[in-house]
Write a protein that holds these residues in place. Structure first.
Motif, PDB file in Angstrom:
ATOM      1  N   ALA A 136     -25.046  16.169  21.807  1.00 26.32           N
ATOM      2  CA  ALA A 136     -25.883  17.125  21.074  1.00 26.32           C
ATOM      3  C   ALA A 136     -25.044  18.279  20.525  1.00 26.32           C
ATOM      4  N   PHE A 138     -28.735  28.301  12.711  1.00 23.18           N
ATOM      5  CA  PHE A 138     -29.368  27.595  13.832  1.00 23.18           C
ATOM      6  C   PHE A 138     -30.729  27.047  13.408  1.00 23.18           C
ATOM      7  N   TRP A 190     -22.965  16.912  17.627  1.00 21.11           N
ATOM      8  CA  TRP A 190     -23.837  16.696  16.474  1.00 21.11           C
ATOM      9  C   TRP A 190     -24.160  18.028  15.799  1.00 21.11           C
ATOM     10  N   TYR A 191     -24.542  19.037  16.588  1.00 20.07           N
ATOM     11  CA  TYR A 191     -24.857  20.349  16.049  1.00 20.07           C
ATOM     12  C   TYR A 191     -23.636  20.949  15.340  1.00 20.07           C
ATOM     13  N   THR A 192     -22.478  20.864  15.954  1.00 24.66           N
ATOM     14  CA  THR A 192     -21.256  21.432  15.380  1.00 24.66           C
ATOM     15  C   THR A 192     -20.903  20.763  14.054  1.00 24.66           C
ATOM     16  N   HIS A 243     -22.962  19.192  12.060  1.00 27.05           N
ATOM     17  CA  HIS A 243     -23.980  19.532  11.077  1.00 27.05           C
ATOM     18  C   HIS A 243     -23.803  20.960  10.557  1.00 27.05           C
ATOM     19  N   VAL A 244     -23.469  21.878  11.428  1.00 26.43           N
ATOM     20  CA  VAL A 244     -23.233  23.264  10.987  1.00 26.43           C
ATOM     21  C   VAL A 244     -22.056  23.306  10.018  1.00 26.43           C
ATOM     22  N   PHE A 246     -30.589  24.049  11.028  1.00 31.06           N
ATOM     23  CA  PHE A 246     -30.258  22.776  11.693  1.00 31.06           C
ATOM     24  C   PHE A 246     -31.550  22.032  12.013  1.00 31.06           C
TER      25      PHE A 246
END
Length: 183
Positions: free
Chosen positions: A13, A175, A16-18, A20-21, A178
Motif C-alpha cells: 500500500a 493525499f 502504491w501510494y508513493t 501514485h503520488v 490519491f
C-alpha cells in the motif's frame, strides 16, 4: 503468518501510494507547450467579499499567460455556486476582464459543481464550437484526475497547465487526490 501478510499488505500500500503520488506530481508539472482551442479553468473558492482565493487567481493567471502566448483561442471558466453566495464562473470572468482578456474570448460555465461536471460541460462546449483540443488549468495535484475524467468521457486531446502556486495544504490535497482518483 498473519503478521507477515499484514506487513506485506502495508508495504504494498505504501509503495502504491508513493508511486501514485509521483505520477500525480510529474503529470501535474508537465505543462504543455502545445496549442489548443480552449483552456478550461476549474473553479475554486471565491471569498465572502467576492474576491478570488489566491489559488483561483493563480489558475486564472495561468490561463491569461496561455492566452497571451496565443496557445489558446478562448478561456472557459467553470465552477458552481459557492457557499459564499457567488457564482465562481461569473467571478472568474470579471477577473479576466480586468486583466484585459476580451469578454468574447471568455466562456462561463456556472454549472461545473465538481470536477466531473466541469469535464462533461467542457466536452459539450468544445463539441458545440468544433474545438478538438483542450488544456485544463488547475493545481498540479488535480491534473491526473482531470485527465482521467476526460479519457473516461472519450475526449483524448487533453493537455494540462498548472500555476506555480504552492501552499501547505497541498500535502493534504495530494493525499485526497490519491483517493479521489480511484473513487
Amino acid at each position: 503468518m498473519i503478521k507477515k501478510f499484514l506487513k506485506y499488505i502495508l508495504i504494498t500500500a505504501i509503495l502504491w501510494y508513493t508511486i501514485h503520488v509521483l505520477y500525480i506530481v510529474i503529470n501535474g508539472f508537465s505543462n504543455t507547450k502545445q496549442n489548443a482551442d480552449l483552456a478550461v479553468v476549474l473553479g475554486n473558492k471565491v471569498n465572502e467579499d467576492g474576491t478570488l482565493s489566491p489559488r483561483l487567481k493563480a489558475r486564472l493567471d495561468e490561463s491569461i499567460e496561455l492566452f497571451k502566448k496565443k496557445q489558446i483561442k478562448q478561456i472557459l471558466v467553470s465552477g458552481g455556486l459557492g457557499k459564499e453566495g457567488y457564482w465562481e464562473g461569473s467571478q472568474m470572468k470579471k477577473y479576466l476582464i480586468t486583466q484585459n482578456i476580451p469578454s468574447d474570448k471568455i466562456i462561463v460555465d456556472n454549472h461545473g459543481d465538481n470536477t466531473e461536471k466541469t469535464v462533461i460541460n467542457t466536452i459539450r462546449i468544445a463539441d458545440s464550437l468544433q474545438y478538438t483540443k483542450v488544456i485544463s488549468v488547475s493545481q498540479y495535484y488535480h491534473q491526473a484526475r482531470i485527465w482521467k475524467l476526460f479519457k473516461k468521457h472519450n475526449f483524448d486531446h487533453i493537455e494540462n497547465s498548472s500555476p506555480s502556486y504552492f501552499e501547505a495544504r497541498d500535502v493534504y490535497s495530494v493525499f485526497r487526490e490519491f483517493f479521489a482518483y480511484y473513487f
